[in-house]
Enzyme design. Structure first.
Site, short mmCIF file in Angstrom:
data_model
loop_
_atom_site.label_atom_id
_atom_site.label_comp_id
_atom_site.label_asym_id
_atom_site.label_seq_id
_atom_site.Cartn_x
_atom_site.Cartn_y
_atom_site.Cartn_z
N GLN A 110 0.80 -1.32 -0.19
CA GLN A 110 0.02 -0.10 0.15
C GLN A 110 0.82 1.40 -0.03
O GLN A 110 2.08 1.20 0.26
CB GLN A 110 -0.81 0.14 1.20
CG GLN A 110 -2.00 -0.95 0.93
CD GLN A 110 -3.12 -0.69 2.18
OE1 GLN A 110 -2.72 -0.50 3.23
NE2 GLN A 110 -4.44 -0.71 1.99
N ASP A 177 -9.81 1.43 -3.42
CA ASP A 177 -10.23 -0.04 -4.16
C ASP A 177 -11.05 0.09 -5.31
O ASP A 177 -10.67 -0.61 -6.28
CB ASP A 177 -10.72 -0.98 -3.10
CG ASP A 177 -9.65 -1.06 -1.79
OD1 ASP A 177 -8.80 -0.31 -1.68
OD2 ASP A 177 -10.17 -1.82 -1.08
N GLU A 416 -15.50 5.98 8.37
CA GLU A 416 -14.75 5.54 7.47
C GLU A 416 -14.65 6.62 6.24
O GLU A 416 -13.82 7.00 5.86
CB GLU A 416 -14.91 4.17 6.92
CG GLU A 416 -13.86 3.77 6.09
CD GLU A 416 -13.91 2.22 5.81
OE1 GLU A 416 -15.08 1.62 6.09
OE2 GLU A 416 -13.08 1.62 5.15
C1 2M8 Z 1 -9.99 -0.56 2.62
O1 2M8 Z 1 -9.51 -1.70 1.81
C2 2M8 Z 1 -9.44 -3.01 2.11
C3 2M8 Z 1 -8.50 -4.09 1.39
O2 2M8 Z 1 -7.32 -3.77 1.49
C4 2M8 Z 1 -11.10 -3.61 2.25
O3 2M8 Z 1 -11.68 -2.93 1.45
O4 2M8 Z 1 -11.46 -4.76 2.72
C5 2M8 Z 1 -9.14 0.54 1.86
O5 2M8 Z 1 -9.99 1.67 2.14
C6 2M8 Z 1 -7.86 0.60 2.20
O6 2M8 Z 1 -7.42 2.14 1.71
C7 2M8 Z 1 -7.78 0.56 3.91
O7 2M8 Z 1 -6.41 0.47 3.99
C8 2M8 Z 1 -8.36 -0.62 4.39
C9 2M8 Z 1 -8.57 -0.51 5.91
O8 2M8 Z 1 -8.79 0.64 6.11
O9 2M8 Z 1 -9.71 -0.85 4.01
#
Ligand code: 2M8
Length: 446
Positions: A110, A177, A416
């Site tokens: 990341q 994502d 979030e």
């Molecule tokens: C989100 O990503 C994860 C996968 O890595 C998911 O959607 O399950 C994204 O917003 C990413 O930027 C972030 O690091 C993570 C944890 O907050 O969630």
């Protein structure tokens, strides 16, 4: 009011604190996420530099032998079905001997915000009048060395042709994502056989439409299978992987990360050759991102390596040159004007004048879906930091104030992300990095 917000943010970081590391959210994200921890460290720096250092140390303990920092480090004590994909889906240590075996990790990376976290800790330590022989010095130096290896991995293996732009292999590597940025390259991916799976994320949000769709997940899963076939080897991935994109935000963050790491290196008294290396990387990735600036579009554009074409979308990523240490003042001025204009923070229908993740009404925009339209405080924080570094104090303060106003709304709960017109909190409540950037903003905005 300000005091209450800070207290609330501190409470979120405590809630999600599992000792030496912080989970991104109470239920949706039960493991360590790489760039979350980097930003959480920046927030913790204001509360407890020792704990902030631990955050980074825990993450970097899972660094791979080739320098890469995995995007997820799995908590072995979390229930096996707490999050999908779990460690078995990646099978990193079974596939490549450069992976960290214990704890298990994912096989992606990341954006490298970690040096920014370390820099904030260093600022706190140095601000307390500490000389370079401060008690934290050896820990800062150990992390610095690991970050140097991390940046070296990125420069060598994610930009093998020296373009000044880093290649990502998966939308998850961008951290944004399901952004419309990835729609064109994902549309060209032919999905092959994916072992069956059950999503866990949908159980933890109020409405599945906040999250990526099943079709997007199928593509996400197939890209993992493709990387496994490449044995997580970068040269092999560059040869056969179907999703290869030069990511602007990732590249701009690396440029800034090198600049701030150089400040830490100078304080540590590291050899001049290392400082010169950090400067060279900062210059290389600044130049790469600036090359993608399209003056007629008024935005920078990601590059699809497979087609050789820029990706024509309008998202906050187009403002990425604002994050660069070396952006020319005319580009900064044009992008600030764009940022405060009707496509972004100046859109009169927004609940607060902050930057939405995608330009409202543009192709791919969706007001409730994740990175397709909602306002993300951490994205605004990155832009804010860029403005501060460019001396755009008033613009920076306005962006911070707008974001803090959003977080002060009743029920905002350090969500979030937020519906941009109503301010409705979306995704997970009590998200750690939202709290962390609030603490950082409040420290800078009395
Ligand atoms: C989100 O990503 C994860 C996968 O890595 C998911 O959607 O399950 C994204 O917003 C990413 O930027 C972030 O690091 C993570 C944890 O907050 O969630």
């Amino acid at each position: 009011m300000t005091v209450d917000l800070r207290d609330g943010a501190v409470a979120v970081l405590r809630l999600n604190d599992l000792g030496g590391w912080t989970k991104p959210a109470p239920r949706l994200y039960p493991h360590i996420w790489s760039w979350d921890s980097g930003l959480i460290a920046a927030g913790l720096a204001h509360l407890d530099p020792d704990r902030a250092l631990r955050e980074l140390e825990t993450l970097f303990a899972a660094q791979w032998r080739d320098g890469r920092v995995p995007h997820i480090v799995y908590d072995p004590s979390a229930p096996p079905d707490a999050y999908f994909p779990g460690p078995d889906r990646w099978a990193c240590a079974a596939i490549t001997d450069v992976a960290c075996a214990t704890p298990a990790t994912s096989g992606l990376v990341q954006p490298p915000v970690h040096a920014i976290g370390l820099w904030r800790i260093w600022q706190r330590v140095a601000q307390n009048g500490q000389a370079p022989d401060a008690p934290e010095r050896s820990r800062i130096e150990a992390l610095y060395r690991r970050m140097l290896d991390w940046h070296r991995y990125l420069a060598a293996h994610r930009d093998p042709d020296g373009s000044g732009l880093l290649t990502i292999y998966h939308p998850w590597e961008s951290g944004t994502d399901n952004s419309p940025r990835w729609d064109p390259p994902l549309a060209n991916v032919v999905v092959g056989a994916v072992p069956s799976y059950t999503r866990r994320d949908l159980a933890h949000v109020a409405d599945p439409s906040h999250r990526p769709t099943d079709a997007e997940y199928d593509r996400f899963m197939w890209l993992i299978e493709s990387l496994k076939r490449a044995r997580y080897d970068d040269a092999e991935a560059h040869r056969q992987h179907p999703f290869l994109v030069k990511d602007l935000v990732f590249s701009a963050i690396l440029a800034t990360a090198n600049t701030v790491l150089e400040e830490v290196a100078a304080w540590l008294g590291r050899p001049e050759a290392e400082l010169a290396q950090l400067r060279a990387w900062a210059a290389r990735f600044s130049a790469g991102v600036l090359r993608q600036y399209d003056a007629s579009a008024g935005l920078a554009l990601d590059l699809d390596v497979r087609t050789g074409r820029p990706i024509q979308v309008r998202t906050w990523a187009g403002l990425a040159p604002l994050l660069l240490p070396e952006a020319p003042s005319d580009v900064v001025a044009a992008l600030v004007e764009r940022m405060v204009g009707p496509d972004f923070a100046g859109n009169p229908d927004l609940i607060v004048p902050a930057v939405p993740s995608t330009v409202p009404g543009s192709p791919g925009f969706d007001r409730r879906s994740y990175w397709r339209g909602p306002i993300w405080p951490i994205a605004n924080w990155l832009l804010w930091l860029g403005l501060v570094r460019h001396g755009r104090t008033a613009d920076a303060a306005a962006l911070a104030e707008a974001s803090l106003a959003l977080l002060r709304r009743p029920g905002a709960r350090f969500s979030e992300y937020f519906e941009p017109f109503s301010g409705e909190p979306l995704g997970s409540l009590d998200q750690s990095w939202t709290a962390a950037v609030a603490i950082d903003w409040l420290a800078a905005t009395p």
